[in-house]
Structure formats: C-alpha cells, structure tokens
Design a protein around this motif. Structure first.
Motif, PDB file in Angstrom:
ATOM      1  N   ASN A   1       0.803  -1.221   0.000  1.00 11.26           N
ATOM      2  CA  ASN A   1       0.000   0.000   0.000  1.00 11.26           C
ATOM      3  C   ASN A   1       0.837   1.273   0.000  1.00 11.26           C
ATOM      4  OD1 ASN A   1      -2.934  -1.027   0.365  1.00 11.26           O
ATOM      5  ND2 ASN A   1      -1.769  -2.195   1.869  1.00 11.26           N
ATOM      6  N   LEU A   2       2.073   1.191  -0.482  1.00 14.27           N
ATOM      7  CA  LEU A   2       2.929   2.375  -0.540  1.00 14.27           C
ATOM      8  C   LEU A   2       2.336   3.470  -1.428  1.00 14.27           C
ATOM      9  CD1 LEU A   2       6.540   0.844  -0.730  1.00 14.27           C
ATOM     10  CD2 LEU A   2       5.478   2.058   1.183  1.00 14.27           C
ATOM     11  N   VAL A   3       1.569   3.073  -2.455  1.00 14.36           N
ATOM     12  CA  VAL A   3       0.992   4.072  -3.356  1.00 14.36           C
ATOM     13  C   VAL A   3      -0.334   4.622  -2.825  1.00 14.36           C
ATOM     14  CG1 VAL A   3       2.104   3.083  -5.376  1.00 14.36           C
ATOM     15  CG2 VAL A   3      -0.175   2.294  -4.727  1.00 14.36           C
ATOM     16  N   VAL A   4      -0.828   4.068  -1.730  1.00 12.97           N
ATOM     17  CA  VAL A   4      -2.062   4.552  -1.125  1.00 12.97           C
ATOM     18  C   VAL A   4      -1.713   5.699  -0.175  1.00 12.97           C
ATOM     19  CG1 VAL A   4      -4.036   3.930   0.320  1.00 12.97           C
ATOM     20  CG2 VAL A   4      -3.100   2.267  -1.303  1.00 12.97           C
ATOM     21  N   PRO A   5      -2.447   6.818  -0.201  1.00 17.48           N
ATOM     22  CA  PRO A   5      -2.140   7.934   0.709  1.00 17.48           C
ATOM     23  C   PRO A   5      -2.062   7.478   2.163  1.00 17.48           C
ATOM     24  CG  PRO A   5      -3.805   8.592  -0.894  1.00 17.48           C
ATOM     25  CD  PRO A   5      -3.599   7.123  -1.076  1.00 17.48           C
ATOM     26  N   ARG A   6      -1.020   7.935   2.859  1.00 19.35           N
ATOM     27  CA  ARG A   6      -0.839   7.516   4.252  1.00 19.35           C
ATOM     28  C   ARG A   6      -2.031   7.902   5.117  1.00 19.35           C
ATOM     29  NH1 ARG A   6       1.528   3.507   4.627  1.00 19.35           N
ATOM     30  NH2 ARG A   6       0.673   3.438   2.521  1.00 19.35           N
ATOM     31  N   THR A   7      -2.685   9.001   4.767  1.00 20.91           N
ATOM     32  CA  THR A   7      -3.805   9.460   5.587  1.00 20.91           C
ATOM     33  C   THR A   7      -4.957   8.458   5.597  1.00 20.91           C
ATOM     34  OG1 THR A   7      -4.615  10.694   3.655  1.00 20.91           O
ATOM     35  CG2 THR A   7      -3.266  11.895   5.259  1.00 20.91           C
ATOM     36  N   PHE A   8      -5.058   7.640   4.556  1.00 13.99           N
ATOM     37  CA  PHE A   8      -6.140   6.660   4.521  1.00 13.99           C
ATOM     38  C   PHE A   8      -6.046   5.685   5.690  1.00 13.99           C
ATOM     39  CE2 PHE A   8      -7.763   2.485   3.130  1.00 13.99           C
ATOM     40  CZ  PHE A   8      -9.095   2.819   2.912  1.00 13.99           C
TER      41      PHE A   8
END
Length: 405
Positions: free
Chosen positions: A117-124
C-alpha cells in the motif's frame, strides 16, 4: 580475464536494464488505453463440504456486498486482513463499516501490508483512536537476524466475523477489483470458521507490539475432515502450500485444472505437471493474456515451451485480469486461496489456502473453469514457436529474475 568477466557482467546487466525499461514503457502505454473489462461470471452458489458450507464468488461486487453485510451484522468481533486496500469508494466503504462496527461495541482487529500500500495515501490508514479498534500493519521492514524470515509480505486476504462466517481468496479491497478483475473468493460457514479465526490469531500473536493486546488462543472443538487450512509462515520457515500442491498433482489420475494470475513454477512444480501429463492426465492452466505485472508475464512465458512440449495445455484469459488462485483435480480435490504458483507465494510470503475434499465444491470450480475457458484462447506449441526472435531473446535475458518472483 577479470576485465573480460567484469565487462561481460556489465553488458548483461545493461541489456537486462534496457529490457526492463522497455517493458515498463509498454506497460504504461497499455494501461493508459485499457478498456473496461468485460468477462463472463456466475452468481455465487453455496454447497456443503462436511460440517461446513462453501460459497464461491467470481465477481467482486457480489463478494464485497456479502463481506460488508457480514461486517454490518457483527455483534462481537471482526478479524480483517488484506494485502492491498485502496483509498477509493470501495476501500472507504470498508473502512467506514469497520469504524461503525467498533462504535457499536464490536472488537475490530485489522491487518494490512505496508509495502503493498505504498501508493495509497498515508492518511487513509489514519484511524481515530477507539478502545474497540486495534490495527497492526505488516511492517515494510522488520527487525531480525534472518532476512529470509523477516522479508515476507502479508499476501493474505481474509475476513472472519464473530464465530459465524469467514471469507478467503484472491480479492484485494478496491473499486478496480469490484468490476474489472476476474478473481475467486470463498465464503465459509460452519466448522471451518474456527480454523480461519485461529489463522488470524496466530498471525496477530506472532508479531507482538506494545499497546496492542495478544489475542486468546483456544483449541478447536471440531476436527474438520473435508476442509483443511494451509498457511505459509516465513517467520517460522513453514511453507506447506507448495507441498499441498505437489501432493495433489502427484495423485491426479484424470484431470488437473489450474487458474493462476502468475505462473512462475519452480523445478519441482514443473516436473510434477509434466509427469502428470506424461501419465495421461489432462493438465490445463488458465493464465492472463496480459496481467497487471508485465515483467511477471514475461518471466512466466519462459516456461511455456517446456510445458507445451510436455503436453500441458495453456489458455490465455482475454479482456480482463484473471487474478484467481485456484485448482481442481479429478472432480474430488480443490483449493482456493491467496498463493500464486511462484516463488514469492510458495516460498516467501504469508499466504493462506483452503484444501477441500468435496465433489460438489470441485464440480462448482470445474464449472467456473469451463466458463473461464470460454473466455480464453488456447496457445499452441506451433504458435508459440513462431513468436519473433527478439521476443525470445528478451525472455532469455530475463531468466535470472525468475528466482526473485
């Protein structure tokens, strides 16, 4: 001599680098013009296997509706584990359903893989603090003396709600997977739910963290003879899924039907498939014509000549990414899970598969295999041998990367 060796190594590395770069460009352009997926599917249908019920899904929207329904009906606890969790409408719907469950008093335990999930925004992945909500990311890097034991990704996808229902299979969480990917997942009720609970608990307790509780580990009340659970645990150097496949293939006497997103088998797996074909077993494998990982496609194609010459039939799935990890043998044995036929899954990652001894379940998977075959094009040996020389050269250049995948 040292200069010659050094220059040869550098030249090979340069060719490999150029080949990988070219594939990346091709993959980027291909994804930009990709059309919405259209593929056949069957509605979910339940069959009995011993003291359990198995429902097989071939379409993400059907699966996600039932998973969300189970989460919203939870009264005691939820175990949720996924590899990829997208910050899109489907991902947000799952996140909100889990938060709502915690708010109404359900104990919610969440695991997701950081690397995937590196490409998923950390805020999610920022969740509000709540006493009923416990989150344990599978770390990108783990501290430990053994790299082999610590480097495995958590490739599992499972959901267990109360003591009532469990889900396991190939589907990640996201909008793309709801409509554009052909994958396979199973819903389980009955005796096998305890085994799924235990699989989550064992993983959770394997990685203790401060401020996160250990989960109680209780013995099972029922031995389930018709369904068995196999779990790869890199930290303990335990990889039984590979052995499960080899044993089942070795027993085959009539047919073997495999559907796999990534087919990069090791020598033992290739030998087992070829020996089965040699003794007259009808061996068929469905793979994507174009997967979401172009390098994996090219590495997989390095095995096609050997398999086709040995009598294994290959079918290229059209119009969509087929991400399933399933097999059925002789109308009696089946497996559904998260493990691909590649080294990452069989000898590297945390994976989970069910092994089912049930003619009705096997019949359902064979029906799905026939449906997928109708959307596939069979690859012949003559056609494969006639591919361009440059393609053959590029495949040979990438051969050393097989051990990495």
């Amino acid at each position: 001599m040292r200069k010659i060796v050094r220059r040869t190594v550098l030249a090979v590395a340069a060719v490999q680098g150029v080949t990988l770069a070219a594939l990346a460009v091709v993959d980027y352009r291909r994804k930009k013009v990709r059309r919405p997926a259209v593929f056949p599917r069957v509605p979910p249908r339940s069959v009995t296997a011993g003291g359990s019920e198995v429902t097989v899904y071939t379409y993400g929207e059907d699966l996600f509706a039932d998973m969300l329904g189970a989460i919203r009906q939870a009264t005691r606890q939820i175990f949720f584990e996924t590899f990829i969790w997208k910050a899109d409408p489907v991902g947000l719907e799952f996140k909100q359903a889990l938060l709502d469950a915690a708010e109404r008093g359900v104990r919610v335990y969440i695991v997701y893989d950081e690397f995937a999930n590196l490409v998923v925004p950390r805020t999610f992945f920022h969740f509000p603090k709540h006493p009923n909500l416990k989150i344990k990311p599978h770390r990108l890097f783990s501290m430990g003396l053994s790299v082999a034991r610590q480097a495995g990704r958590d490739h599992r996808k499972l959901l267990v709600v109360d003591d009532d229902v469990a889900f396991v299979g190939g589907y990640n969480i996201g909008s793309t997977y709801a409509t554009n990917w052909r994958d396979t997942h199973a819903r389980l009720t009955g005796d096998i739910v305890w085994d799924m609970q235990n699989a989550f608990i064992d993983y959770w307790n394997l990685f203790p963290r401060r401020r996160l509780p250990q989960l109680p580990d209780t013995g099972g009340l029922v031995w389930q003879p018709n369904i068995r659970l196999y779990r790869n645990v890199p930290k303990n150097l335990v990889f039984p899924i590979r052995g499960m496949y080899l044993e089942a293939i070795d027993r085959a006497s009539h047919h073997i039907y495999l559907t796999h997103a990534y087919l990069i088998p090791d020598d033992d797996m290739v030998r087992a498939l070829l020996q089965a074909a040699e003794r007259g077993v009808d061996v068929r494998i469905i793979v994507p014509a174009e997967s979401n990982h172009i390098v994996a496609d090219w590495l997989s194609r390095g095995f096609y000549s050997q398999l086709l010459r040995g009598g294994v039939r290959l079918f290229l799935y059209q119009g969509a990414m087929v991400h399933a990890k399933t097999a059925c043998i002789d109308g009696q044995w089946s497996t559904i899970g998260t493990a691909n036929i590649d080294r990452l899954s069989l000898q590297g990652n945390y994976e989970i598969n069910i092994e089912v001894f049930s003619a009705p379940v096997a019949a359902q998977l064979e029906e799905i295999f026939a449906m997928d075959s109708s959307n596939s094009r069979e690859l012949t040996l003559d056609e494969w041998h006639s591919r361009p020389a440059m393609v053959k050269f590029s495949e040979s250049v990438l051969t050393p990367f097989r051990t990495l995948l």
